[in-house]
Design an enzyme around this catalytic site. Structure first.
Site, PDB file in Angstrom:
ATOM      1  N   HIS A 241     -23.318  35.035 -30.193  1.00  0.00           N
ATOM      2  CA  HIS A 241     -23.833  35.734 -29.014  1.00  0.00           C
ATOM      3  C   HIS A 241     -25.211  36.319 -29.223  1.00  0.00           C
ATOM      4  O   HIS A 241     -25.833  36.790 -28.278  1.00  0.00           O
ATOM      5  CB  HIS A 241     -22.853  36.826 -28.577  1.00  0.00           C
ATOM      6  CG  HIS A 241     -21.514  36.264 -28.201  1.00  0.00           C
ATOM      7  ND1 HIS A 241     -20.489  36.137 -29.116  1.00  0.00           N
ATOM      8  CD2 HIS A 241     -21.047  35.751 -27.041  1.00  0.00           C
ATOM      9  CE1 HIS A 241     -19.440  35.583 -28.522  1.00  0.00           C
ATOM     10  NE2 HIS A 241     -19.754  35.338 -27.271  1.00  0.00           N
TER      11      HIS A 241
ATOM     12  N   HIS B  69     -10.135  24.975 -28.233  1.00  0.00           N
ATOM     13  CA  HIS B  69     -11.014  26.106 -28.513  1.00  0.00           C
ATOM     14  C   HIS B  69     -10.876  27.135 -27.410  1.00  0.00           C
ATOM     15  O   HIS B  69     -10.759  26.804 -26.237  1.00  0.00           O
ATOM     16  CB  HIS B  69     -12.474  25.641 -28.595  1.00  0.00           C
ATOM     17  CG  HIS B  69     -13.438  26.787 -28.514  1.00  0.00           C
ATOM     18  ND1 HIS B  69     -13.609  27.660 -29.564  1.00  0.00           N
ATOM     19  CD2 HIS B  69     -14.222  27.235 -27.506  1.00  0.00           C
ATOM     20  CE1 HIS B  69     -14.488  28.594 -29.191  1.00  0.00           C
ATOM     21  NE2 HIS B  69     -14.860  28.357 -27.950  1.00  0.00           N
TER      22      HIS B  69
ATOM     23  N   ARG C 213     -30.802  33.465  -2.526  1.00  0.00           N
ATOM     24  CA  ARG C 213     -30.706  34.272  -3.752  1.00  0.00           C
ATOM     25  C   ARG C 213     -31.924  35.183  -3.887  1.00  0.00           C
ATOM     26  O   ARG C 213     -32.517  35.316  -4.951  1.00  0.00           O
ATOM     27  CB  ARG C 213     -30.527  33.369  -4.977  1.00  0.00           C
ATOM     28  CG  ARG C 213     -29.091  32.828  -5.088  1.00  0.00           C
ATOM     29  CD  ARG C 213     -28.883  32.040  -6.356  1.00  0.00           C
ATOM     30  NE  ARG C 213     -29.745  30.882  -6.395  1.00  0.00           N
ATOM     31  CZ  ARG C 213     -30.144  30.248  -7.490  1.00  0.00           C
ATOM     32  NH1 ARG C 213     -29.737  30.677  -8.653  1.00  0.00           N
ATOM     33  NH2 ARG C 213     -30.930  29.198  -7.431  1.00  0.00           N
TER      34      ARG C 213
ATOM     35  N   CYS D  69     -18.219  30.021 -31.132  1.00  0.00           N
ATOM     36  CA  CYS D  69     -18.254  29.308 -29.849  1.00  0.00           C
ATOM     37  C   CYS D  69     -19.394  28.296 -29.895  1.00  0.00           C
ATOM     38  O   CYS D  69     -20.039  28.129 -30.937  1.00  0.00           O
ATOM     39  CB  CYS D  69     -18.449  30.318 -28.714  1.00  0.00           C
ATOM     40  SG  CYS D  69     -18.224  29.616 -27.056  1.00  0.00           S
TER      41      CYS D  69
ATOM     42  N   LYS E 167     -31.772  38.036  -6.494  1.00  0.00           N
ATOM     43  CA  LYS E 167     -31.985  37.567  -7.875  1.00  0.00           C
ATOM     44  C   LYS E 167     -33.486  37.428  -8.142  1.00  0.00           C
ATOM     45  O   LYS E 167     -33.996  37.910  -9.155  1.00  0.00           O
ATOM     46  CB  LYS E 167     -31.289  36.222  -8.053  1.00  0.00           C
ATOM     47  CG  LYS E 167     -31.588  35.518  -9.370  1.00  0.00           C
ATOM     48  CD  LYS E 167     -31.052  34.084  -9.318  1.00  0.00           C
ATOM     49  CE  LYS E 167     -31.419  33.298 -10.573  1.00  0.00           C
ATOM     50  NZ  LYS E 167     -30.642  33.727 -11.739  1.00  0.00           N
TER      51      LYS E 167
HETATM   52  N1  GLN Z   1     -17.407  22.938 -26.179  1.00  0.00           N
HETATM   53  C1  GLN Z   1     -18.013  24.005 -25.463  1.00  0.00           C
HETATM   54  C2  GLN Z   1     -19.328  24.376 -26.105  1.00  0.00           C
HETATM   55  O1  GLN Z   1     -19.436  24.226 -27.289  1.00  0.00           O
HETATM   56  C3  GLN Z   1     -17.116  25.215 -25.431  1.00  0.00           C
HETATM   57  C4  GLN Z   1     -17.710  26.329 -24.618  1.00  0.00           C
HETATM   58  C5  GLN Z   1     -16.814  27.521 -24.415  1.00  0.00           C
HETATM   59  O2  GLN Z   1     -15.932  27.791 -25.172  1.00  0.00           O
HETATM   60  N2  GLN Z   1     -17.060  28.290 -23.395  1.00  0.00           N
HETATM   61  O3  GLN Z   1     -20.255  24.823 -25.460  1.00  0.00           O
HETATM   62 ZN    ZN Z   2     -16.058  29.440 -26.715  1.00  0.00          ZN
END
Ligand code: GLN
Ligand code: ZN
Length: 774
Positions: A709, A656, A24, A741, A27
């Protein structure tokens, strides 16, 4: 097969090669440059050395025509953006001041300017930077990179073929720039873009290119008549240029379909087609257009995106058929080898019996060369290779690794009832309400809490033996205590244990399932300097023992509130692994689902009342062409239901997904029959909630109210406003409150602050609903 004349010798070629080097190195050099530890000249020298090494490796393997321009400091689509001068206004200044820094600013943003958006390259796990175009975009040719890299290769004595992203694909991958109307169609810029390509082609010709490859994978997707027309126009125009090299138009990842007759008619000199998964379709389509008289056909018979050895006899048969359909047939990997690791030979920990089934970029190049030789000189010249290949394939086909009778018998015995909850949703929902006693607008998170440096260090220390398992586990337990205590204090209703023990949501399970292997050096570029080492799903899958129950039980022992069990779903397990190619994906998914089903059932037995099965990859794994969607969605949703179908009615199943475009899989989301689904929604202002409502989605929904994010903390008003939007679409009885997330990439300070705002907003709104309801 008869030997062809020397003039018709088949050439061996590839379209691209891993960029990172054996350690790598790229990188390290780039990240060193970002940190100011590596100078620009040193970075350029490292890059040049890596290109030299790649070309040498390819040439020594017997590749006749090496690619150039496939190298990139970050991404080849971004390189194309620079080549055509489509620099967003906000990046101009930085780019004019310093080409390299400006380039990285477009890729990563700076304090002042946002980067280009990033998204997946077709159905691979590689991410490209999305071109931003608008009616005012003015293109300008900058062929310096392409010319310089070609010149480098030629000076080193290689026969080289520059590879460019083709103009049609480039425009189809673009999106309207910020401030430009949503419905602006970048393809309307084609006439402005073609002269730039014409100049680049002329520059490459002047620099010594005999052939130039234009990659048009977007034509292997379903395309409208207008788009196909545009493709026809593009290649008529480029093909009739007087000052140009020979043009090879390449497609991969699926059949070329309706675009094949268009390109077959165009005045270009060669086509490259994918003869791996799409072999039968492309063969039929080629025969239907009467072959490619007068053109060079480059046959991608070696799969460029999986890690399995080729079936050389089968490929030779395909190549033999193709000899009757084109004037000249060359041999290639189906797509750039960028999608596979560099070299299987350096894997020391893989059982040699299994290692012989694997082919990474170096091995694949050798296969391409062998096949080209076989095509030129007849199979007689390949006797040794063919018999070794047959033996390796036979060992794979007969191995107990790929054939576990218990796993097979269980998968074969699956019935419809196994993939169905014992009661319909309405009955389950009532039972769950009774058991869980949750308030209106229940709050929860998606699973992970910050993966701190400390946690990563503890894991590294365990690996190197600096701490023992007991010390590591105490570290994890302490983290779980902290995460649970925090959630209680913040007032969350359904807690999580925080996933501190998981390095990665797929790898963690892969390491615990029989049938999966890990590589030591199998790095593949995900985006920029981020490389991943996907696990290899090599054999029949089974679960020797519970994988998550212990930490779930521990977390539940710390609190009276429900703690959600947390698993990665079968589709995502497949999507982010290298998957076996010796059986249909659906069968592999079913095996993984059955192993996960045992885990779900064990969690329930251990007292877990809420279990989440994450499927963030459900949407991105959708096949490129719509004709293949129904089959995929059928096995994908079955696998999810098989995973979750064995629990009691009063056990609540969550799922999810991230990503905001669900439009085309709404029916599949419904078919999962999950009791609760959480989705990314904050940035799109709850659009998902409206889409689900429009489709009459009947179950509970948690559209994210906090964009995880960035470190930015939303305030209570903002969250409340989003929730009110959510309530316009989903009734309060079915609306959950959660972030977009998992929080693993966030720090603790913003996580604490944001979750306090989130629970405060839920409380406020509950109160308002109570008063309004009287
Ligand atoms: N359960 C995972 C988390 O909370 C879900 C991650 C994802 O959706 N990529 O990190
Ligand atoms: Zn997610």
């Amino acid at each position: 097969m008869t030997a062809k004349s020397a003039a018709a010798a088949a050439r061996a070629t590839v379209y691209g090669y891993p960029r990172q080097g054996g350690n790598r190195d790229l990188k390290k050099a780039i990240e060193g440059y970002w940190k100011g530890r590596v100078g620009a000249d040193a970075l350029r020298a490292t890059a040049a050395e890596l290109r030299r090494t790649n070309w040498r490796q390819l040439t020594e393997a017997g590749i006749d025509e090496v690619p150039t321009g496939d190298f990139s400091y970050y991404d080849h689509v971004l390189d194309t953006t620079v080549m055509v001068g489509a620099i967003p206004e906000r990046h101009r200044e930085a780019l004019d001041a310093d080409a390299l820094d400006g380039y990285f600013a477009m890729a990563r943003g700076t304090q002042r300017v946002a980067p280009l958006e990033m998204t997946k390259w077709f159905d691979t796990n590689y991410h490209y930077l999305v071109p931003e175009l608008g009616p005012d975009t003015r293109f300008r040719t900058d062929s310096r990179k392409q010319v310089a890299e070609l010149t480098e290769a030629l000076e080193l004595g290689h026969t080289a073929r520059p590879v460019l992203v083709g103009p049609v694909t480039y425009l189809l991958l673009a999106k309207p720039a910020p401030g430009v109307a949503e419905d602006f169609d970048p393809l309307t810029l084609l006439d402005r873009l073609l002269p730039v390509y014409a100049e680049v082609l002329a520059d490459l010709r002047a620099a010594g290119a005999r052939w130039v490859q234009l990659d048009e994978p977007a034509l292997a997707q379903d395309r409208s008549p207008a788009e196909l027309n545009a493709a026809g126009r593009a290649y008529r125009e480029l093909g009739t240029l007087t000052d140009r090299p020979q043009l090879l138009v390449a497609s991969y990842f699926d059949r070329l379909g309706a675009a094949l007759p268009v390109l077959a008619k165009a005045p270009v000199d060669g086509l490259a087609l994918d003869f791996t998964e799409a072999a039968a379709a492309n063969l039929d389509d080629l025969a239907a257009v009467g072959g490619l008289p007068g053109k060079r056909l480059v046959a991608g018979v070696v799969n460029g995106r999986n890690i399995w050895i080729n079936d050389l006899s089968k490929s030779l048969a395909t190549l033999g058929t193709l000899l009757g359909l084109a004037d000249h047939v060359d041999v290639a990997a189906s797509c750039s080898l960028l999608h596979v690791p560099l070299d299987a030979a350096v894997e020391r920990d893989i059982d040699p019996q299994i290692l012989r089934w694997l082919a990474f970029a170096r091995q694949k190049s050798a296969e391409v060369v062998a096949l080209a030789n076989g095509l030129t000189h007849g199979t007689g010249s390949l006797t040794a290779e063919l018999s070794a290949n047959r033996a390796a394939l036979a060992s794979r086909a007969q191995s107990p690794v790929t054939h576990d009778p218990a796993v097979r018998a269980r998968a074969a015995a699956v019935t419809d009832a196994d993939a169905r909850r014992s009661q319909p949703y309405a009955r389950r929902a009532a039972a769950q309400r009774e058991r869980l006693g949750l308030p209106l607008l229940p709050t929860t998170t998606i699973g992970s809490f910050p993966q701190t440096g400390e946690l990563r260090t503890a894991r590294a220390d365990l690996r190197t033996g600096r701490i023992d398992t007991a010390a590591y586990e105490e570290r994890i337990a302490a983290e779980i205590r902290e995460v649970v205590a925090f959630q209680e204090k913040a007032g969350l209703d359904v807690l999580v244990h925080g996933e501190p023990e998981r390095n990665d949501m797929v790898q963690y399970f892969a390491e615990r399932l029989t049938g999966y292997l890990a590589t030591r050096h199998g790095w593949v570029q995900s985006y920029g300097t981020r490389y991943v080492r996907p696990p290899v799903l090599a054999g029949d899958i089974s679960r020797p023992e519970p994988m998550t129950v212990r930490w779930a039980e521990y977390a539940q022992s710390l609190t009276a509130r429900p703690v959600k069990g947390m698993l990665t779903g079968p589709v995502t397990m497949l999507a982010w692994s290298f998957v076996r190619d010796d059986q249909p994906l659906g069968e592999t998914a079913r095996q993984v689902a059955l192993a996960l089903r045992d885990e779900v059932n064990d969690l329930e037995i251990a007292g877990t009342s809420v279990i989440q099965v994450d499927e963030p990859a459900l949407r991105e794994t959708l096949p490129l062409r719509a004709a293949r969607h129904p089959e995929y969605l059928a096995w994908a949703t079955e696998a999810f239901r098989l995973t979750t179908g064995g629990v009691r009615p009063d056990t609540q199943i969550h799922t999810h997904m991230c990503y905001a475009e669900f439009g085309d899989i709404l029916a599949a989301i419904d078919a999962l029959d999950a009791d609760v689904i959480s989705l990314e929604a904050a940035r799109s202002h709850m659009q998902v909630a409206r889409e689900l409502a429009k489709a009459d989605y009947p179950r509970e929904v948690g559209p994210g109210v906090y964009d995880i994010h960035s470190p930015r903390v939303p305030d209570e008003e903002e969250v409340t406003a989003l929730l009110r939007k959510g309530l316009e679409a989903i009734p309060a009885e079915r609306l959950w409150v959660n972030p977009d997330c998992g929080l693993k990439t966030r720090g603790w300070p913003e996580t604490r602050a944001a979750l306090h705002e989130l629970t405060a907003a839920a409380r406020t709104l509950r109160e308002a609903l109570r008063t309004a309801g009287g």
